[in-house]
Enzyme design. Structure first.
Site, short mmCIF file in Angstrom:
data_model
loop_
_atom_site.label_atom_id
_atom_site.label_comp_id
_atom_site.label_asym_id
_atom_site.label_seq_id
_atom_site.Cartn_x
_atom_site.Cartn_y
_atom_site.Cartn_z
N ALA A 11 4.25 3.57 -2.06
CA ALA A 11 3.27 2.62 -2.64
C ALA A 11 3.38 1.24 -2.01
CB ALA A 11 3.49 2.53 -4.15
N ARG A 17 -8.82 -1.02 3.02
CA ARG A 17 -10.17 -0.45 2.94
C ARG A 17 -10.75 -0.47 1.52
NH1 ARG A 17 -8.99 5.18 5.52
NH2 ARG A 17 -6.90 4.55 4.90
N GLN A 78 10.33 -1.95 0.82
CA GLN A 78 10.10 -1.74 2.26
C GLN A 78 9.47 -3.03 2.79
OE1 GLN A 78 6.99 1.00 3.33
NE2 GLN A 78 7.85 1.40 5.35
N THR A 84 4.99 6.02 7.21
CA THR A 84 5.50 6.81 6.08
C THR A 84 6.94 7.28 6.31
OG1 THR A 84 4.37 8.71 7.07
CG2 THR A 84 3.24 7.61 5.27
N ASP A 110 -1.67 7.08 -4.04
CA ASP A 110 -3.15 7.05 -4.10
C ASP A 110 -3.79 8.42 -4.33
OD1 ASP A 110 -2.70 8.17 -1.64
OD2 ASP A 110 -3.91 6.74 -0.49
N GLY A 146 -3.86 14.56 8.68
CA GLY A 146 -3.02 15.25 9.64
C GLY A 146 -3.36 16.73 9.60
N GLU A 159 -1.06 14.21 13.68
CA GLU A 159 -1.95 13.21 13.09
C GLU A 159 -3.26 13.18 13.86
OE1 GLU A 159 -1.42 11.38 10.18
OE2 GLU A 159 0.03 13.00 10.17
N ARG A 334 -13.08 -3.50 -35.22
CA ARG A 334 -12.18 -4.26 -34.36
C ARG A 334 -10.72 -3.93 -34.68
NH1 ARG A 334 -14.01 -10.12 -35.25
NH2 ARG A 334 -12.16 -10.50 -33.97
N LYS A 352 -12.65 -6.20 -39.22
CA LYS A 352 -11.54 -6.70 -38.40
C LYS A 352 -10.29 -6.69 -39.24
CE LYS A 352 -9.84 -10.39 -38.17
NZ LYS A 352 -8.82 -11.45 -38.18
C1 UD1 Z 1 -0.77 10.47 5.69
C2 UD1 Z 1 -0.17 11.57 6.55
C3 UD1 Z 1 -1.26 12.59 6.92
C4 UD1 Z 1 -1.88 13.15 5.66
C5 UD1 Z 1 -2.40 12.01 4.74
C6 UD1 Z 1 -2.82 12.56 3.41
C7 UD1 Z 1 1.59 10.49 7.84
C8 UD1 Z 1 2.01 9.99 9.16
N1 UD1 Z 1 0.39 11.03 7.77
O1 UD1 Z 1 -1.72 9.80 6.47
O2 UD1 Z 1 -0.72 13.67 7.69
O3 UD1 Z 1 -2.93 14.04 5.99
O4 UD1 Z 1 -1.35 11.06 4.49
O5 UD1 Z 1 -3.43 11.58 2.64
O6 UD1 Z 1 2.36 10.43 6.91
N2 UD1 Z 1 2.99 3.80 2.99
C9 UD1 Z 1 4.12 3.09 2.73
N3 UD1 Z 1 4.76 2.47 3.77
C10 UD1 Z 1 4.32 2.55 5.04
C11 UD1 Z 1 3.15 3.29 5.30
C12 UD1 Z 1 2.52 3.92 4.25
O7 UD1 Z 1 4.56 3.00 1.58
O8 UD1 Z 1 4.96 1.97 5.92
C13 UD1 Z 1 2.30 4.47 1.88
C14 UD1 Z 1 0.88 4.01 1.67
O9 UD1 Z 1 0.84 2.94 0.75
C15 UD1 Z 1 0.21 5.25 1.10
C16 UD1 Z 1 1.01 6.40 1.72
O10 UD1 Z 1 2.21 5.83 2.20
O11 UD1 Z 1 0.35 5.34 -0.30
C17 UD1 Z 1 0.27 7.09 2.87
O12 UD1 Z 1 0.08 6.17 3.93
P1 UD1 Z 1 -1.25 6.13 4.78
O13 UD1 Z 1 -1.13 5.10 5.80
O14 UD1 Z 1 -2.42 6.08 3.85
O15 UD1 Z 1 -1.19 7.56 5.49
P2 UD1 Z 1 -2.41 8.38 6.05
O16 UD1 Z 1 -2.90 7.76 7.28
O17 UD1 Z 1 -3.39 8.61 4.97
CA CA Z 2 -4.00 7.69 2.83
#
Ligand code: UD1
Ligand code: CA
Length: 459
Positions: A11, A17, A78, A84, A110, A146, A159, A334, A352
Site C-alpha cells: 500500500a 491515475r 518503504q 513490488t 487496491d 503481467g 510484465e 437523527r 433527534k
Molecule cells: C502488478 C504486477 C503484475 C500484475 C498486477 C495485478 C509486478 C511487477 N507486477 O503490476 O504482474 O498483473 O500487479 O494488478 O508486481 N507498491 C508498493 N511499493 C512499490 C510499488 C508498488 O507498495 O514500490 C504497491 C502499490 O501501491 C500497489 C501494488 O504494490 O498497491 C501493485 O503495484 P503496481 O505498481 O500497481 O503494480 P502493477 O503495475 O499493477
Molecule cells: Ca495495479
C-alpha cells in the site's frame, strides 16, 4: 501470535491515475475505503503487515483507527517505491519476525473485491507442498497485467512492458495475489535486479521456470479487479453491491424490485424483506425480516426490526426502529433515536436523540429532540420540543398514555406525567403530574358581526 501465515499488503504506491486528494488505499468505496475491504477479507487468516510509503501518516492513522489489533508493529515503511519486489524485500528485512511465519501471502491494497474464500483456496493450494502459488485469471483485454508464461518446465511471469507482441496476446494474467513459503521468498527476494523496462524490482521475478511454483487459475475474475482510476472505482463499487444483492436474493430471501438501482451493502437483511429502488443501506446496518424499505430510503448504522415499514424518502442514521413500527414518508431519524414496537412516525417528523415507547404516534410535522416519550402516547400535528436554550440541550419527558394536542410546544426541561392531556396550541413549561390536564393559550374573544371592519377590499 500465530506463526503460520503473515499477510503483507502492498500500500505504498501513489495512485497517481486515481486523481484524488487521498492516497489510493484510502480511496472511498461506499462508506469505507479500499484498504478496509482488503484487510477484512484477510484478517481472520493470519497476522497482517501493511507496506506504507506515500502519505503513510494518513493511511496508518486510518487503519489503526478502523481495525482492531493494528499498531506501529504492523506497518512497514518503504521510503522509496522501487517496485513490488523492493516492497516485499523491505518487509522481510525490517520485520524481525518475518522469517518465523511458515507462509507469506502478498496482496495489493487496491483489490477490494477479494474474498476470504479466494484466499483460503490459495492457502490450500500452497499447503499441498509448493514453494509458491500465484493466483491468475483470464482476461480478454489483458492490457496492463503481467502475463503468465506456462511451459513444460513450469511457469514464469512477464510484465507487459517487457513482453514481446506474441506474449502480450496471452490472456492468462497475474492477479497480484500470491502465497510463498517464507523460506523460498527470502531466498529469492534478495537476488532481484531492476534490469527491465520499468527499472523496478519486480516481485514477479521471484517465480521462475524450474522451481516448485504453480499458477492457480480462478474462474471468477471479478474478485481480482483492481482500482487504478475513477472509472475502475465505479465498476468495482457496482460489482460489490451487485454481489451483495445476489447473495441477499439467493441466500437470504430478500426481494429487490430493481436491484440495479438499489445500494444495499449490508449482508444482514432478513427473509421476506422488500427493497424498492434508490434505497441505500450501509454495511453497518441490520435489517430484520419482512421489512419494507420504500423508494429513496437511506439507512446508516441503524437497526430496523422485523416487520417495520419505512416509507419513501425517509432518512435514518445511528438509530433503531423496533418491530412493526411505521416510519415516513419523509421522516428523519437523527442519531440516538429509537422508535418502539408498533409506533408510528409520520411525514415531516424529525427525531433527534429521542425514544418513543410502544404504540406511540407522532404522525405529522413535528420535531422531537432530546425526549423520552412513553408508550401509547398520541402526539398531534405540529408538535415541537424546544430543547435548546442557545447554550445547552434539555430533556422533555412524556409519560405513558398521554395525549398531546396539535400545535403544542414543550419548553425543556419539562416533564409530563402519565395519562395527561395537553390541549391544542399549548406552550408547556411547567411539569404536569400524572392525570393532569393543561391548557396554555389565550382565551378566545368573539365580537359578533365585526369582521367587516377588518376585511380589506382591493381598490
Ligand atoms: C502488478 C504486477 C503484475 C500484475 C498486477 C495485478 C509486478 C511487477 N507486477 O503490476 O504482474 O498483473 O500487479 O494488478 O508486481 N507498491 C508498493 N511499493 C512499490 C510499488 C508498488 O507498495 O514500490 C504497491 C502499490 O501501491 C500497489 C501494488 O504494490 O498497491 C501493485 O503495484 P503496481 O505498481 O500497481 O503494480 P502493477 O503495475 O499493477
Ligand atoms: Ca495495479
Amino acid at each position: 501470535m500465530s506463526t503460520k501465515l503473515a499477510i503483507v499488503i502492498l500500500a505504498a504506491g501513489k495512485g497517481t491515475r486515481l486523481k484524488m486528494q487521498v492516497p489510493k488505499p484510502l480511496a472511498p468505496l461506499h462508506t469505507n475505503t479500499l484498504v478496509d475491504y482488503v484487510i477484512k477479507a484477510a484478517e481472520s487468516m493470519g497476522d497482517m503487515f501493511l507496506i506504507t510509503g506515500h502519505q503513510r501518516e494518513l493511511v496508518e492513522a486510518h487503519v489503526t483507527k478502523e481495525h482492531k489489533g493494528f499498531g506501529a508493529k504492523n506497518f512497514i515503511h518503504q521510503k522509496e517505491q522501487l517496485g513490488t519486489g523492493h516492497a516485499v524485500k523491505t518487509y522481510i528485512e525490517s520485520n524481525k519476525d518475518a522469517l518465523d511465519y511458515e507462509y507469506t501471502m502478498v496482496m495489493c491494497a487496491d483489490t477490494p473485491l477479494l474474498t476470504s474464500d479466494v484466499l483460503s483456496a490459495l492457502l490450500f493450494e500452497v499447503e499441498k507442498g509448493h514453494d509458491a502459488v500465484v493466483a491468475t485469471f483470464k482476461e480478454e483485454q489483458p492490457k496492463g497485467y503481467g502475463r503468465i508464461l506456462r511451459s513444460e518446465k513450469g511457469f514464469s511471469i512477464i510484465e507487459e512492458k517487457d513482453a514481446s507482441d506474441e506474449q502480450r496476446k496471452i490472456t492468462e494474467v497475474n492477479s497480484g495475489l500470491y502465497i510463498f513459503k517464507t523460506s523460498y521468498l527470502k531466498e529469492h527476494i534478495s537476488g532481484l535486479d531492476n534490469n527491465n523496462k520499468s527499472g523496478e524490482f519486480y516481485l514477479t521475478d521471484t517465480v521462475k521456470e524450474g522451481f516448485n511454483v504453480v499458477p492457480k487459475l480462478f474462474e471468477d475474475k471479478n474478485s481480482f479487479m483492481g482500482v487504478n482510476d475513477l472509472y475502475q472505482l465505479s465498476i468495482v463499487e457496482k460489482r460489490l453491491k451487485n454481489r451483495n444483492h445476489k447473495t441477499l436474493m439467493l441466500e437470504s430471501g430478500v426481494r429487490f424490485l430493481d436491484p440495479a438501482h438499489s445500494y444495499v451493502y449490508s449482508l444482514d437483511v432478513g427473509e421476506g424483506s422488500v427493497i424498492h429502488p434508490n434505497v441505500q443501506v450501509d454495511d453497518k446496518s441490520i435489517i430484520g425480516k419482512n421489512v419494507i424499505l420504500e423508494m429513496g430510503v437511506t439507512v446508516m448504522n441503524s437497526k430496523i426490526e422485523d416487520g417495520a415499514h419505512i416509507k419513501a424518502n425517509s432518512f435514518i442514521v445511528d438509530s433503531q426502529v423496533k418491530e412493526g413500527a411505521k416510519i415516513g414518508p419523509m421522516a428523519h431519524l437523527r442519531p440516538g433515536s429509537s422508535v418502539g414496537k408498533n409506533s408510528k412516525v409520520g411525514n415531516f417528523v424529525e427525531l433527534k436523540k429521542s425514544t418513543l415507547g410502544e404504540s406511540t404516534s407522532v404522525s405529522h410535522l413535528s420535531y422531537v429532540g432530546d425526549a423520552e416519550v412513553g408508550s401509547d402516547v398520541n402526539i398531534g400535528c405540529g408538535f415541537i420540543t424546544c430543547n435548546y436554550d442557545g447554550a445547552n440541550k434539555h430533556k422533555t419527558i412524556i409519560g405513558d398514555g398521554s395525549f398531546i394536542g396539535s400545535d403544542s410546544q414543550m419548553i425543556a426541561p419539562v416533564k409530563v406525567g402519565k395519562e395527561c392531556y395537553v390541549a391544542s396550541g399549548s406552550t408547556i413549561n411547567k411539569d404536569l403530574e400524572d392525570g393532569d390536564f393543561a391548557i396554555a393559550r389565550q382565551k378566545q374573544v368573539t365580537k359578533s358581526a365585526m369582521a367587516k371592519r377588518f376585511i380589506k377590499k382591493k381598490s
